[in-house]
Design a protein around this motif. Sequence first.
Motif, mmCIF file in Angstrom:
data_model
loop_
_atom_site.group_PDB
_atom_site.id
_atom_site.type_symbol
_atom_site.label_atom_id
_atom_site.label_comp_id
_atom_site.label_asym_id
_atom_site.label_seq_id
_atom_site.Cartn_x
_atom_site.Cartn_y
_atom_site.Cartn_z
ATOM 1 N N LEU A 1 85.539 144.186 96.356
ATOM 2 C CA LEU A 1 84.372 144.781 97.005
ATOM 3 C C LEU A 1 84.271 144.337 98.465
ATOM 4 N N GLN A 2 84.472 143.057 98.731
ATOM 5 C CA GLN A 2 84.413 142.553 100.095
ATOM 6 C C GLN A 2 85.509 143.172 100.966
ATOM 7 N N LYS A 3 86.715 143.291 100.415
ATOM 8 C CA LYS A 3 87.805 143.894 101.181
ATOM 9 C C LYS A 3 87.521 145.364 101.442
ATOM 10 N N TRP A 4 87.001 146.072 100.449
ATOM 11 C CA TRP A 4 86.679 147.496 100.607
ATOM 12 C C TRP A 4 85.620 147.677 101.694
ATOM 13 N N MET A 5 84.575 146.830 101.679
ATOM 14 C CA MET A 5 83.530 146.926 102.699
ATOM 15 C C MET A 5 84.082 146.616 104.091
ATOM 16 N N ASN A 6 85.035 145.705 104.169
ATOM 17 C CA ASN A 6 85.612 145.336 105.459
ATOM 18 C C ASN A 6 86.535 146.426 106.009
ATOM 19 N N THR A 7 87.262 147.126 105.166
ATOM 20 C CA THR A 7 88.263 148.092 105.625
ATOM 21 C C THR A 7 87.788 149.539 105.572
ATOM 22 N N PHE A 8 86.635 149.807 104.990
ATOM 23 C CA PHE A 8 86.212 151.185 104.733
ATOM 24 C C PHE A 8 86.063 152.020 105.999
ATOM 25 N N ILE A 9 85.547 151.459 107.061
ATOM 26 C CA ILE A 9 85.265 152.235 108.276
ATOM 27 C C ILE A 9 86.479 152.341 109.197
ATOM 28 N N LEU A 10 87.112 151.236 109.514
ATOM 29 C CA LEU A 10 88.170 151.246 110.526
ATOM 30 C C LEU A 10 89.583 151.339 109.963
ATOM 31 N N GLU A 11 89.787 150.954 108.722
ATOM 32 C CA GLU A 11 91.121 150.980 108.122
ATOM 33 C C GLU A 11 91.077 151.789 106.832
ATOM 34 N N THR A 12 90.797 153.081 106.969
ATOM 35 C CA THR A 12 90.570 153.912 105.787
ATOM 36 C C THR A 12 91.801 154.024 104.901
ATOM 37 N N ASP A 13 93.002 154.055 105.481
ATOM 38 C CA ASP A 13 94.218 154.130 104.659
ATOM 39 C C ASP A 13 94.374 152.885 103.798
ATOM 40 N N GLU A 14 94.118 151.733 104.386
ATOM 41 C CA GLU A 14 94.192 150.472 103.636
ATOM 42 C C GLU A 14 93.141 150.435 102.530
ATOM 43 N N SER A 15 91.936 150.871 102.853
ATOM 44 C CA SER A 15 90.862 150.906 101.871
ATOM 45 C C SER A 15 91.222 151.812 100.700
ATOM 46 N N PHE A 16 91.749 153.000 101.024
ATOM 47 C CA PHE A 16 92.163 153.952 99.990
ATOM 48 C C PHE A 16 93.268 153.371 99.116
ATOM 49 N N ALA A 17 94.270 152.727 99.738
ATOM 50 C CA ALA A 17 95.386 152.151 98.987
ATOM 51 C C ALA A 17 94.906 151.039 98.051
ATOM 52 N N GLU A 18 94.029 150.185 98.532
ATOM 53 C CA GLU A 18 93.519 149.094 97.694
ATOM 54 C C GLU A 18 92.647 149.624 96.554
ATOM 55 N N PHE A 19 91.824 150.617 96.844
ATOM 56 C CA PHE A 19 90.987 151.209 95.795
ATOM 57 C C PHE A 19 91.856 151.840 94.711
ATOM 58 N N ARG A 20 92.891 152.538 95.131
ATOM 59 C CA ARG A 20 93.790 153.186 94.174
ATOM 60 C C ARG A 20 94.595 152.141 93.390
ATOM 61 N N ARG A 21 95.015 151.069 94.047
ATOM 62 C CA ARG A 21 95.842 150.042 93.403
ATOM 63 C C ARG A 21 95.040 149.221 92.385
ATOM 64 N N LEU A 22 93.847 148.787 92.767
ATOM 65 C CA LEU A 22 93.065 147.891 91.918
ATOM 66 C C LEU A 22 92.047 148.604 91.028
ATOM 67 N N LYS A 23 91.726 149.877 91.377
ATOM 68 C CA LYS A 23 90.654 150.611 90.699
ATOM 69 C C LYS A 23 89.331 149.847 90.817
ATOM 70 N N LEU A 24 89.208 149.154 91.959
ATOM 71 C CA LEU A 24 88.009 148.403 92.307
ATOM 72 C C LEU A 24 87.713 148.662 93.767
ATOM 73 N N PRO A 25 86.495 148.636 94.211
ATOM 74 C CA PRO A 25 85.283 148.417 93.447
ATOM 75 C C PRO A 25 84.936 149.641 92.617
ATOM 76 N N VAL A 26 84.130 149.422 91.604
ATOM 77 C CA VAL A 26 83.654 150.529 90.772
ATOM 78 C C VAL A 26 82.580 151.254 91.559
ATOM 79 N N LEU A 27 82.855 152.505 91.901
ATOM 80 C CA LEU A 27 81.938 153.282 92.730
ATOM 81 C C LEU A 27 81.133 154.241 91.869
ATOM 82 N N PRO A 28 79.924 154.574 92.283
ATOM 83 C CA PRO A 28 79.112 155.517 91.507
ATOM 84 C C PRO A 28 79.707 156.927 91.597
ATOM 85 N N PRO A 29 79.324 157.833 90.689
ATOM 86 C CA PRO A 29 79.821 159.212 90.750
ATOM 87 C C PRO A 29 79.447 159.884 92.064
ATOM 88 N N ASP A 30 80.252 160.843 92.455
ATOM 89 C CA ASP A 30 80.034 161.604 93.683
ATOM 90 C C ASP A 30 79.019 162.710 93.401
#
Length: 86
Positions: A8-37
């Motif tokens: 969650l901390q890594k996702w919050m840190n990378t979500f705005i400026l490093e979107t590719d990294e955030s996407f890769a980590e979310f896909r790799r770890l399936k974390l953080p658990v996000l609410p439905p869209d």
Amino acid sequence: TGLANIALQKWMNTFILETDESFAEFRRLKLPVLPPDIFNGQQLNQSYPLRVPYPQGEQANNTANFNAAAAATNGNSYAVPVWWNK
């Protein structure tokens, strides 16, 4: 758990400026658990993106390979995982 908190901390840190990294980590770890869209009371997607679809330029400039890839990915769908993430 500890891993969920770190993810969650890594996702919050990378979500705005490093979107590719955030996407890769979310896909790799399936974390953080996000609410439905949800938009206007309707759930927009049944799943989060698992891959980046091929751009439209590929369809125009590389038709044969694009068609083969689109057939293998359910019409170039973002919901079909990449080959190494199945």
